[in-house]
Design a protein around this motif. Sequence first.
Motif, PDB file in Angstrom:
ATOM      1  N   PRO A  66      45.924  62.743  24.757  1.00  0.00           N
ATOM      2  CA  PRO A  66      44.809  63.043  25.662  1.00  0.00           C
ATOM      3  C   PRO A  66      44.031  61.768  25.989  1.00  0.00           C
ATOM      4  CG  PRO A  66      44.221  63.659  23.427  1.00  0.00           C
ATOM      5  CD  PRO A  66      45.643  63.193  23.372  1.00  0.00           C
ATOM      6  N   LEU A  67      43.237  61.833  27.043  1.00  0.00           N
ATOM      7  CA  LEU A  67      42.522  60.646  27.512  1.00  0.00           C
ATOM      8  C   LEU A  67      41.550  60.112  26.470  1.00  0.00           C
ATOM      9  CD1 LEU A  67      41.899  58.727  29.910  1.00  0.00           C
ATOM     10  CD2 LEU A  67      40.082  60.320  30.556  1.00  0.00           C
ATOM     11  N   ASN A  68      40.912  60.976  25.705  1.00  0.00           N
ATOM     12  CA  ASN A  68      39.867  60.526  24.773  1.00  0.00           C
ATOM     13  C   ASN A  68      40.420  59.766  23.570  1.00  0.00           C
ATOM     14  OD1 ASN A  68      40.978  63.022  23.830  1.00  0.00           O
ATOM     15  ND2 ASN A  68      39.248  63.240  22.421  1.00  0.00           N
ATOM     16  N   THR A  69      41.765  59.609  23.462  1.00  0.00           N
ATOM     17  CA  THR A  69      42.335  58.849  22.331  1.00  0.00           C
ATOM     18  C   THR A  69      43.095  57.609  22.810  1.00  0.00           C
ATOM     19  OG1 THR A  69      44.412  60.094  22.348  1.00  0.00           O
ATOM     20  CG2 THR A  69      42.600  60.972  21.016  1.00  0.00           C
ATOM     21  N   ILE A  70      42.979  57.264  24.102  1.00  0.00           N
ATOM     22  CA  ILE A  70      43.729  56.108  24.614  1.00  0.00           C
ATOM     23  C   ILE A  70      42.776  55.115  25.273  1.00  0.00           C
ATOM     24  CG2 ILE A  70      45.741  57.559  25.063  1.00  0.00           C
ATOM     25  CD1 ILE A  70      45.029  57.249  28.102  1.00  0.00           C
ATOM     26  N   TRP A  71      43.298  53.895  25.517  1.00  0.00           N
ATOM     27  CA  TRP A  71      42.611  52.873  26.300  1.00  0.00           C
ATOM     28  C   TRP A  71      43.580  52.386  27.380  1.00  0.00           C
ATOM     29  CZ3 TRP A  71      37.505  51.606  25.435  1.00  0.00           C
ATOM     30  CH2 TRP A  71      36.947  52.062  24.223  1.00  0.00           C
ATOM     31  N   TYR A  72      43.019  52.016  28.515  1.00  0.00           N
ATOM     32  CA  TYR A  72      43.853  51.443  29.581  1.00  0.00           C
ATOM     33  C   TYR A  72      43.159  50.211  30.153  1.00  0.00           C
ATOM     34  CZ  TYR A  72      40.733  53.940  32.825  1.00  0.00           C
ATOM     35  OH  TYR A  72      39.641  54.409  33.501  1.00  0.00           O
ATOM     36  N   LEU A  73      43.961  49.297  30.685  1.00  0.00           N
ATOM     37  CA  LEU A  73      43.462  48.001  31.148  1.00  0.00           C
ATOM     38  C   LEU A  73      42.886  48.125  32.550  1.00  0.00           C
ATOM     39  CD1 LEU A  73      43.257  44.983  30.440  1.00  0.00           C
ATOM     40  CD2 LEU A  73      45.543  44.676  31.393  1.00  0.00           C
ATOM     41  N   ASP A  74      41.751  47.454  32.744  1.00  0.00           N
ATOM     42  CA  ASP A  74      41.092  47.460  34.050  1.00  0.00           C
ATOM     43  C   ASP A  74      42.045  46.925  35.123  1.00  0.00           C
ATOM     44  OD1 ASP A  74      39.403  46.334  36.305  1.00  0.00           O
ATOM     45  OD2 ASP A  74      37.857  47.314  35.098  1.00  0.00           O
ATOM     46  N   THR A  75      42.034  47.593  36.275  1.00  0.00           N
ATOM     47  CA  THR A  75      42.963  47.200  37.356  1.00  0.00           C
ATOM     48  C   THR A  75      42.686  45.804  37.888  1.00  0.00           C
ATOM     49  OG1 THR A  75      41.528  48.326  38.939  1.00  0.00           O
ATOM     50  CG2 THR A  75      43.398  49.565  38.081  1.00  0.00           C
ATOM     51  N   SER A  76      41.473  45.289  37.733  1.00  0.00           N
ATOM     52  CA  SER A  76      41.182  43.939  38.225  1.00  0.00           C
ATOM     53  C   SER A  76      42.013  42.890  37.499  1.00  0.00           C
ATOM     54  CB  SER A  76      39.697  43.622  38.071  1.00  0.00           C
ATOM     55  OG  SER A  76      39.330  43.603  36.695  1.00  0.00           O
ATOM     56  N   ILE A  77      42.461  43.216  36.284  1.00  0.00           N
ATOM     57  CA  ILE A  77      43.370  42.325  35.544  1.00  0.00           C
ATOM     58  C   ILE A  77      44.807  42.815  35.672  1.00  0.00           C
ATOM     59  CG2 ILE A  77      43.912  41.304  33.308  1.00  0.00           C
ATOM     60  CD1 ILE A  77      41.067  41.927  32.448  1.00  0.00           C
ATOM     61  N   ARG A  78      44.977  44.098  35.489  1.00  0.00           N
ATOM     62  CA  ARG A  78      46.341  44.657  35.491  1.00  0.00           C
ATOM     63  C   ARG A  78      47.059  44.415  36.803  1.00  0.00           C
ATOM     64  NH1 ARG A  78      50.646  45.044  34.606  1.00  0.00           N
ATOM     65  NH2 ARG A  78      51.921  46.740  33.762  1.00  0.00           N
ATOM     66  N   ASN A  79      46.299  44.328  37.897  1.00  0.00           N
ATOM     67  CA  ASN A  79      46.921  44.155  39.209  1.00  0.00           C
ATOM     68  C   ASN A  79      47.256  42.717  39.543  1.00  0.00           C
ATOM     69  OD1 ASN A  79      46.631  46.869  39.507  1.00  0.00           O
ATOM     70  ND2 ASN A  79      44.950  46.768  40.976  1.00  0.00           N
ATOM     71  N   GLN A  80      46.791  41.763  38.743  1.00  0.00           N
ATOM     72  CA  GLN A  80      47.057  40.359  39.046  1.00  0.00           C
ATOM     73  C   GLN A  80      48.536  40.043  38.817  1.00  0.00           C
ATOM     74  OE1 GLN A  80      44.525  37.268  37.491  1.00  0.00           O
ATOM     75  NE2 GLN A  80      42.793  38.678  37.296  1.00  0.00           N
ATOM     76  N   PRO A  81      49.194  39.462  39.813  1.00  0.00           N
ATOM     77  CA  PRO A  81      50.599  39.083  39.623  1.00  0.00           C
ATOM     78  C   PRO A  81      50.735  38.146  38.423  1.00  0.00           C
ATOM     79  CG  PRO A  81      49.946  38.886  41.927  1.00  0.00           C
ATOM     80  CD  PRO A  81      48.692  39.125  41.152  1.00  0.00           C
ATOM     81  N   ASN A  82      51.771  38.385  37.646  1.00  0.00           N
ATOM     82  CA  ASN A  82      52.098  37.580  36.468  1.00  0.00           C
ATOM     83  C   ASN A  82      51.105  37.770  35.326  1.00  0.00           C
ATOM     84  OD1 ASN A  82      54.121  36.371  38.127  1.00  0.00           O
ATOM     85  ND2 ASN A  82      52.601  34.950  38.896  1.00  0.00           N
ATOM     86  N   ILE A  83      49.824  37.742  35.620  1.00  0.00           N
ATOM     87  CA  ILE A  83      48.828  37.861  34.568  1.00  0.00           C
ATOM     88  C   ILE A  83      48.802  39.274  33.997  1.00  0.00           C
ATOM     89  CG2 ILE A  83      46.343  37.739  34.065  1.00  0.00           C
ATOM     90  CD1 ILE A  83      47.499  35.039  34.504  1.00  0.00           C
ATOM     91  N   GLY A  84      49.001  40.269  34.845  1.00  0.00           N
ATOM     92  CA  GLY A  84      48.835  41.657  34.423  1.00  0.00           C
ATOM     93  C   GLY A  84      49.701  42.052  33.244  1.00  0.00           C
ATOM     94  N   ASP A  85      51.010  41.759  33.326  1.00  0.00           N
ATOM     95  CA  ASP A  85      51.912  42.142  32.227  1.00  0.00           C
ATOM     96  C   ASP A  85      51.573  41.396  30.948  1.00  0.00           C
ATOM     97  OD1 ASP A  85      53.257  43.925  33.803  1.00  0.00           O
ATOM     98  OD2 ASP A  85      54.875  42.550  34.331  1.00  0.00           O
ATOM     99  N   ILE A  86      51.283  40.109  31.098  1.00  0.00           N
ATOM    100  CA  ILE A  86      50.935  39.318  29.917  1.00  0.00           C
ATOM    101  C   ILE A  86      49.663  39.859  29.284  1.00  0.00           C
ATOM    102  CG2 ILE A  86      50.278  37.012  29.101  1.00  0.00           C
ATOM    103  CD1 ILE A  86      51.881  35.895  31.489  1.00  0.00           C
TER     104      ILE A  86
END
Length: 785
Positions: free
Chosen positions: A356-376
């Motif tokens: 469920p959502l209340n037990t996870i974390w996800y990365l902000d899209t401002s970083i996740r969307n950056q080419p090359n940087i996002g995966d790292i």
Amino acid sequence: MVILDPSGSYLEKPGLKANLKSARNKATMRNQFKPFEGVFGCDFNREVICNGTLFRFPLRTEEQARKSDISNTCYTRTEVESLFKEFVDACGNLLLFTQNVKSLKFLFVPSEGDPRVPQLLVDVVKHVKIPPAILPQGDKLKSENILVYASNKWQRLAQQNESLSVAQRADIEIDLSNNIKELNLVHSGGRAKVEWVIVWNTGGKESYTFALSGVLKDLLPLAAVAIPMTKLSMCPFGFYRKGHFFTFLPLPIENSFPFHINATFALNENRRELLKRMEDDKTIHGVVWNDILLRDVVPRAFIAALKYIDLNSVSTAEYYQLWPTSRDCFGSSFYKMIVDEKHEVFVEESTKQRLPLNTIWYLDTSIRNQPNIGDIALKALVNFWKHKSEVVVDIPNNVIACLIKERGAKNRCVASQTFYCDVFFPNIEDEYLLPRDRDSLTISAIKCNDIATNQQVKATKCIPTSNKGTLRRPQDCICPSGACASLFSEEDDMFPDKRFRKGTVLGGLCRAGMIEDNLPWNVYVERASTVSELYFTDYQKATQRCHNLLEYLGGDTTCPPVILQKLLKIRFLPVLQRPKTWKFVWKADEADSGLSAPNEMFREDTVNLVGCTHLILDESELDFVKKNKIIPAALQLLQVKNSCEVTLESVTAQLLSVSESIQEGLRPPDWQLCKICRDIYSHMNELYENSSINGKEEFKRYVEEHLHGKQTILVGNKLVKPEQVVLHRQSSVEPGMYTLEHTFEEFLPLFELFGMNTRIHGKRTLIIIGILAGIVHPVVAFCTK
């Protein structure tokens, strides 16, 4: 039996009903029974006439259509074939949500055929693979009729704030008989099979309240979704390739999702559209019910399906591709439910665990969307996140865009500042960060406007190549978007890694000296020499590189003479291989390679003029349109000869080669021989007419030396000696002589140069006999004036 005649054309009344057990009816209506005899075992002489219900729909003829007050549509064979094709194209959808019907057959009885032995055309079967999964657990589905089961259970469960969920896996198979081909129908035979996950769910409090309100009768808050185990857009024939709405049978209404939606929707009168509210309408309860189904019931069925899908059968990316990406009635309710009700639908990639959502974390899209940087950044976040008891989940951007509009969703987001301050910089020297991950620092340096940094980038081998990862200076790399890029392949290890090919990074590399549009000429020569190397490993790549070399050369005609002389001797142009229709000697058959140097080649328009004696350029492999002037300019620069540059010597050699083949017994098609000879004569004629006075004399001498006495003039389907040919206008043709074709009369001056006499005298007959004697048997011929 019931017979309907709405227009009263035959019965003089709308219809009639007849008791089939009546002996009188059987006697008086025997002709009415004949169309049914033998169909699916129908027998009016038995006590049980038919084990089922038969419907007969006579199709309206053209004459009946003209007279009909009901419809002007008539059904020709073409119309019926069209209907059949529509049925085949969608027949697999018919059984997706049906309860009692598990198979469907389409049979055909020819006009003279026996109805007891119909021909099978289409067979559709639904196989439920495993027993359905039911929630709440403990209930058992005694039959496969989920509709009946849900009708008996939903109210009790709704009162307990629960909903019924039934999930099943089913194969739907379609088998098209070969009889389709034999009947020349519009569809070819074949088989198709698709596995489906079909999940049914009853609604929650909102649908429960409305269903029991009494504003509409017999409402059942039940919906289902059907998800194919292959992409919906890739489904075979017989299945929709776009999502559709169903009310147990398919509706001609598409939805925007990669799955089908079935529910007890309220439909308009034609049963083809969902009921809609018009501007001046007051409350329409059917429209309200449809909204409730999409808001309360369908999302629950979809959530249940997400929980049921086998994550080992689909990738995480495919799993999230099923999710709605719009905030419509269904989409908004779906995201609200999974957040507020804490449904376990978010997937952790490595373990395939749903959370469920209340037990996870996800990365902000401002970083996740950056080419090359996002995966790292994501990998670093997973590795270094301080809350080890909580899981980092990678969620697609379009899902996050819908998710963050729900209250509480943003609280589970790792913001940009948090990531850099708490995750990345404190751990930058950790061995987990591999060198390839730190390439992002090089990219940052390239983007930097600092002069010293840019100079360092220019002087340092810091750009990894895409093929082997070799580090090169920018001036030793090729810009993948520049004019020179087409002269290289990935295997040449000259292109920068893909991470360095976009936006300001690529521009920075070009400013640092990367080769973009102007290739050094010595490198161009080296590129031309690589064509022969490619030829033996990858012919397509070789010809493509040749094409690209010519385009580059044709666009830059400033090639230095020294370079041009080197190019003229390099084998890098494709040689045209013997055409299938060509029956004569073909020069390329003697070549040891499919490539040749430019100064040894002729253009394709010279095939009939020099194909036997010279190599022809294979222009089809160069793939250029006739209006493209760049490649022809390059070929001219490389001295590849066209038809205007074919010399008398070359075309004469062609004519003699053709003649020799004919003498050796070759029998090409008449049209081919005629076309080749006409092209040769026409070209020689043009050479002669365009010659100067001295040139004409030289032409005559050359022809006399090489063609006199040779079989060079086409008569019928063979070549004969010029002295054996006379004009067709002469009153008679003596033995051993041939009449010149009308179509070749325009070349008479040329043939006279070959040695043809425009008129022959009877006293010279013995000369002709002597000529023929050399072919038939030796004789001694005497001639007197």
